[in-house]
Design a protein around this motif. Structure first.
Motif, PDB file in Angstrom:
ATOM      1  N   HIS A  22      -4.840   1.672  -3.995  1.00  0.00           N
ATOM      2  CA  HIS A  22      -3.884   1.881  -2.907  1.00  0.00           C
ATOM      3  C   HIS A  22      -3.261   3.277  -2.952  1.00  0.00           C
ATOM      4  CE1 HIS A  22      -1.306   0.875   0.354  1.00  0.00           C
ATOM      5  NE2 HIS A  22      -0.264   1.339  -0.329  1.00  0.00           N
ATOM      6  N   HIS A  27       5.267   2.459   7.191  1.00  0.00           N
ATOM      7  CA  HIS A  27       5.062   2.529   5.740  1.00  0.00           C
ATOM      8  C   HIS A  27       4.449   3.862   5.327  1.00  0.00           C
ATOM      9  CE1 HIS A  27       4.028   1.758   1.663  1.00  0.00           C
ATOM     10  NE2 HIS A  27       2.745   1.821   1.929  1.00  0.00           N
ATOM     11  N   HIS A  80       2.686  -3.973  -3.917  1.00  0.00           N
ATOM     12  CA  HIS A  80       2.814  -2.817  -3.045  1.00  0.00           C
ATOM     13  C   HIS A  80       4.160  -2.097  -3.193  1.00  0.00           C
ATOM     14  CE1 HIS A  80       1.914  -1.147   1.250  1.00  0.00           C
ATOM     15  NE2 HIS A  80       1.869  -0.220   0.315  1.00  0.00           N
ATOM     16  N   HIS A 131       4.602   1.721  -5.226  1.00  0.00           N
ATOM     17  CA  HIS A 131       5.479   2.767  -4.666  1.00  0.00           C
ATOM     18  C   HIS A 131       6.859   2.822  -5.308  1.00  0.00           C
ATOM     19  CE1 HIS A 131       2.609   3.820  -1.591  1.00  0.00           C
ATOM     20  NE2 HIS A 131       2.519   2.562  -1.186  1.00  0.00           N
ATOM     21  N   HIS A 144      -3.323   6.340  -0.048  1.00  0.00           N
ATOM     22  CA  HIS A 144      -2.230   7.174   0.465  1.00  0.00           C
ATOM     23  C   HIS A 144      -2.516   8.656   0.232  1.00  0.00           C
ATOM     24  CE1 HIS A 144       1.152   4.621   1.819  1.00  0.00           C
ATOM     25  NE2 HIS A 144       0.606   3.703   1.051  1.00  0.00           N
TER      26      HIS A 144
HETATM   27 ZN   LIG Z   1       1.439   1.846   0.430  1.00  0.00          ZN
END
Ligand SMILES: [Zn+2]
Ligand SMILES: [Zn+2]
Length: 241
Positions: free
Chosen positions: A63, A198, A26, A31, A67
């Motif tokens: 993921h 987050h 993650h 990111h 987002h």
């Molecule tokens: Zn994330």
């Protein structure tokens, strides 16, 4: 008391899986909020392959798509679109459906390239799971080992469903986005329960923002940083400046 050991070992494995998921998959891969020493990356990659069978490339792609659309049409696992219970109980199915979409992988994870280790081992998720099943059976025997394997896999999948479902539905918000914070879930998921924070600062290496919020993975990141194995790239204060 073998069963008690089986439960404790299973929960320990789930916690390590949660730490590897939030720190490596993650915060680092998806990111880029954090740099990890290649040895740490490799060990976490091996752990995730053996105990979850997941492909980092697929996880990152699904993921990032989450987002990109966050609770709007196109979000792979939004409780606002599908309902809380379907995400809570069917999270693995929604994840798997999106992970099998080659367009999603190409569009959202072009930077996570397939290497020789992937071709040989890490892209063979069932082989990884077969190794962990064998390990559990070797330690606890056939039946208890099999049950312990299912228990740790089920707990990991369920906690992922809690993050994707409950942490977009129930809890408090520090910021005006669709996600929510739940301190209790943060303790169980190495900080992932601080999901509202987050979504506000996706590239922050640290998820806790306010007094009273605790991000267990941040303690591990700082410890790894102290011995030169991790380097946070961004923190909330730097992002908001
Ligand atoms: Zn994330
Ligand atoms: Zn989310």
């Amino acid at each position: 008391m073998n069963w008690l050991w089986a439960v404790l070992v299973s929960l320990g494995v789930v916690q390590i899986s949660n730490v590897c998921t939030t720190i490596y998959l993650h915060r680092c891969l998806a990111h880029k909020g954090l740099d990890l020493h290649p040895a740490v990356r490799f060990l976490m990659r091996v752990h995730l392959w053996v105990f979850t069978g997941m492909s980092p490339r697929e996880w990152v792609a699904v993921h990032r798509k989450h987002h990109h659309f966050a609770d709007e049409e196109g979000d792979p696992h939004s409780p606002r679109l599908r309902g809380l219970w379907p995400i809570l109980l069917g999270n693995a199915m929604y994840y798997g459906r999106e992970a099998r979409n080659p367009e999603t992988i190409t569009k959202y994870a072009p930077d996570v390239v397939q290497d020789g280790f992937d071709r040989m081992l890490f892209d063979r998720g069932l082989l990884g799971l077969g190794i962990s099943l064998s390990l559990f059976c070797a330690i606890f025997g056939l039946w208890l080992g099999g049950l312990a394997f299912l228990f740790q896999a089920g707990t990991y999948i369920f906690l992922s469903g809690v993050i994707n479902g409950v942490c977009h539905t129930i809890g408090y918000r520090n910021y005006s986005n669709g996600a929510t914070n739940l301190r209790s879930v943060a303790y169980l998921t190495a900080g992932e329960g601080l999901h509202n924070n987050h979504h506000q600062f996706p590239s922050s290496a640290k998820f806790s923002m306010r007094p009273g919020e605790h991000d267990p993975a941040w303690i591990i990141i700082r410890a790894l940083g102290a011995i030169g194995l991790a380097q946070p790239q961004r923190l909330p204060a730097e992002i908001s400046q």
